[in-house]
Design an enzyme around this catalytic site. Structure first.
Site, PDB file in Angstrom:
ATOM      1  CG  ASP A 116      -7.171  16.606  -3.239  1.00 55.80           C
ATOM      2  OD1 ASP A 116      -7.202  16.629  -2.003  1.00 55.80           O
ATOM      3  OD2 ASP A 116      -6.161  16.879  -3.902  1.00 55.80           O
ATOM      4  CD1 TRP A 140      -4.599  11.682   2.650  1.00 52.70           C
ATOM      5  CD2 TRP A 140      -2.991  10.179   2.952  1.00 52.70           C
ATOM      6  NE1 TRP A 140      -3.908  11.580   1.467  1.00 52.70           N
ATOM      7  CE2 TRP A 140      -2.899  10.656   1.623  1.00 52.70           C
ATOM      8  CE3 TRP A 140      -2.077   9.209   3.373  1.00 52.70           C
ATOM      9  CZ2 TRP A 140      -1.934  10.204   0.720  1.00 52.70           C
ATOM     10  CZ3 TRP A 140      -1.121   8.752   2.472  1.00 52.70           C
ATOM     11  CH2 TRP A 140      -1.058   9.259   1.167  1.00 52.70           C
ATOM     12  NE  ARG A 239       2.613  17.271  -5.570  1.00 50.27           N
ATOM     13  CZ  ARG A 239       3.062  17.727  -4.399  1.00 50.27           C
ATOM     14  NH1 ARG A 239       2.227  18.343  -3.577  1.00 50.27           N
ATOM     15  NH2 ARG A 239       4.305  17.562  -4.027  1.00 50.27           N
ATOM     16  CD  GLU A 295      -0.675  19.748  -3.243  1.00 49.84           C
ATOM     17  OE1 GLU A 295      -0.246  18.597  -3.072  1.00 49.84           O
ATOM     18  OE2 GLU A 295      -1.537  20.267  -2.508  1.00 49.84           O
TER      19      GLU A 295
END
Length: 636
Positions: A116, A140, A239, A295
């Protein structure tokens, strides 16, 4: 709470802060401030030298095939790179196709995993990009914030890590966040921290010195976390705080992604006057049943008449020349959805213009591989800029071999389509054109008979910027009564399936025998009443000889208005193709992994696989140089 009596950061407060984002501080607070000031001065004094130095880069994926290009900084020549950052002369196993995958002009660090984009902003002449990054691996984990700066959004300098997971509230990751520049010039960063149990907590950070153009040092607020999941919200369903904006009552607003009743995606709204204490409103900004967890929620205005971008300070209710875009990244389907509507700043409610095209069930930013996007307002050029990340569809073992995973798209300007008033226009920022070769190939009025395929002799075709328009024979189109009414890009057989009015377009990243190819094309479906619907598609089904990579057919419909030719623009960069139809009304990003259509073997073709129309094509094709992605000289 009165913001005049509870400021976010008092001018003397910097001397009292105890926690930085890195290792524990040594020495007195005053020494810390002086040291930060000294570092900033060193950075400033070195800028000119850095910008004028030729910076060498390693060989490989960032190899340029064309002439010297120029950066956006006047008088500074950027030579085509001869080596891609961080790549050895020979890859593991000597696989040139893996080495080749590295992009030439898209943003990525020299190694490891990224995702991101976070907190983008423009500050004292520099564009700042923060991004999720694993400093230890190409997969990740250990999510940290990388940091880079640029003068032109294309050529970047990598800076030291901005924030690392070093406190209980973010020990499992410094996750997505947004930047806000306050009227007095202070900068705050709100972000989601993952705690030990992966519960999502909202946190505050700010630069040690907002007068530092490079914003090198970041401090986490000693009172973190500032927000816990509210009652009724799952610990992992809370979030990605947005950029803040001030409302008519003088309070600042922030929205957060969440869901309720398991399936209803929503955006929560908070008010604050001091940025450390927030009040949750009883009602949500907006919700849509069946869309799941939201999100990276974004809310921003767009002009109904002008092509300039707007900041959230440009208030409007949707009827005074301003509409509002609400966007969310769907955690369950991994797509970025948006809708256009109106925002009531008093009630803090957003309403879609067309409920049938609501957030999560209507329009997407990108119909290919693109996710977790964020916009920011660029005051230097009065534009809104969009970034997302482009994930991999290859196995993790290949990412570990090549040592990196994922890239960011070329930043895009975003405006409302003033012609349709129903969709956005996305277009690559103008600065990317500084990488174009001085000379280009041009093909005018190329006749494409039904079933034709024409190679374009341009040499190596791995790094390209292509603009193309297609004129369909109007008599043949008018004579067709009905064709492919139920067509859909994603459920079709791709470019190999022949219909009466399509497909026609371009084939890129193809080898000479077309054993590997990535077609990007239009397909026209016509109803018996004479109306037609145009689709824009990208076909990855034959993009690679590899069996374990993604090979989707992507696409959606695109408005083509009366009198318009069919047009597209393609940015081709080794293993990524960004495709824009009708000046950016519909966009598709393709992530592909050719093994034969690489380096000098990559070719471009025009094609018309329709059975019932002839098409005339005109193109301009530029070779693209490599962007500079280098460490800032002070930190080499």
């Amino acid at each position: 709470m009165d913001s005049s009596t509870t400021p976010l950061i008092d001018r003397d407060d910097l001397e009292r802060r105890q926690y930085s984002t890195g290792s524990p501080a040594d020495g007195s607070p005053i020494v810390k401030v002086l040291a930060g000031f000294f570092v900033s001065m060193l950075v400033l004094s070195s800028m000119v030298a850095v910008m004028y130095n030729q910076l060498q880069r390693p060989k490989g994926g960032r190899q340029s095939t064309t002439a010297t290009t120029t950066s956006a900084s006047p008088g500074i020549e950027v030579k085509p790179s001869s080596r891609g950052v961080g790549w050895p002369e020979k890859m593991v196993g000597g696989d040139d196709s893996i080495e080749w995958q590295r992009s030439a002009y898209h943003f990525q660090p020299d190694k490891n995993f990224i995702s991101d984009p976070d907190g983008p902003l423009y500050h004292m002449g520099w564009y700042h990009l923060f991004y999720q990054y694993n400093p230890d691996s190409a997969i990740w984990g250990n999510i940290t914030w990388g940091h880079a700066v640029s003068k032109d959004l294309i050529n970047w300098f990598h800076l030291p890590l901005a924030m690392v997971p070093d406190h209980w509230y973010d020990i499992q990751g410094v996750m997505t966040g947004s930047a806000t520049i306050l009227p007095d010039g202070q900068i705050i960063m709100l972000y989601s921290g993952n705690a030990f149990d992966l519960s999502q907590l909202q946190c505050l950070a700010y630069p040690l010195n907002s007068s530092d153009p490079l914003l090198l040092d970041w401090i986490k607020y000693s009172g973190n976390p500032i927000l816990f999941p509210p009652p009724g919200v799952g610990l992992k369903d809370f979030r990605d705080p947005s950029t803040l904006w001030i409302g008519p009552d003088g309070k600042y607003r922030m929205v957060m992604g969440s869901k309720h009743n398991d399936t209803i995606g929503c955006a929560l709204v908070y008010h604050t006057t001091n940025f450390t204490h927030f009040e949750l409103l009883d009602d949500v900004l907006h919700s849509v049943p069946g869309t799941g967890m939201w999100e990276c929620v974004d809310l921003y205005p767009v002009s109904t008449t002008d092509t300039n971008g707007l900041d959230m300070s440009d208030h409007g209710s949707g009827s005074g020349g301003v509409k509002y875009v609400l966007k969310q990244s769907g955690d369950e389907d991994r797509h970025d959805w948006y809708a256009i509507g109106s925002y009531d700043p008093v009630k803090d409610k957003w309403y879609p213009d067309d409920p049938e095209m609501d957030v999560g069930i209507g329009l997407r930013y990108d119909y290919g591989k693109f996710y977790a996007s964020k916009t920011f307002y660029d005051p230097s050029k009065k534009r809104r800029v969009l970034w997302g990340y482009v994930g991999e569809t290859d196995p993790q073992k290949d990412d570990l071999i090549k040592g990196w995973a994922n890239i960011l798209n070329i930043p895009r300007s975003v405006v409302l389509d003033t012609k349709t008033q129903r969709n956005l226009i996305q277009w690559p920022v103008e600065e990317v054109e500084t990488l174009r070769s001085k000379k280009h190939n041009e093909f005018k009025d190329v006749e494409l008979q039904a079933g034709s395929l024409i190679p374009l002799d341009i040499g190596s075709a791995t790094q390209l910027d292509i603009t193309a328009s297609f004129e369909v024979d109007s008599a043949m189109l008018g004579a067709t009564l009905e064709a492919d009414v139920l067509f859909n890009c994603t459920t079709s057989d791709g470019s190999a399936a022949r219909g009466v009015l399509g497909p026609f377009g371009l084939v890129v990243l193809a080898d000479a025998s077309l054993t590997e190819q990535t077609p990007v094309y239009f397909y026209i479906a016509k109803n018996i009443d004479g109306t037609s619907r145009t689709y824009f598609c990208a076909d990855e089904s034959r993009s690679s000889k590899l069996l374990d990579v993604g090979k989707m057919v992507y696409g959606s419909s695109v408005p083509v208005l009366h009198g318009e030719n069919y047009n597209m623009r393609l940015l081709v960069d080794h293993s990524i193709v960004e495709s824009f139809a009708q000046e950016g009304r519909t966009v598709i990003t393709s992530r592909v992994y050719p093994t034969k259509a690489i380096y000098e073997s990559a070719k471009v073709f025009l094609f018309n696989n329709a059975t019932g129309i002839n098409v005339k094509a005109s193109l301009k094709i530029w070779k693209m140089g490599g962007a500079q992605l280098n460490p800032f000289s002070l930190f080499k």
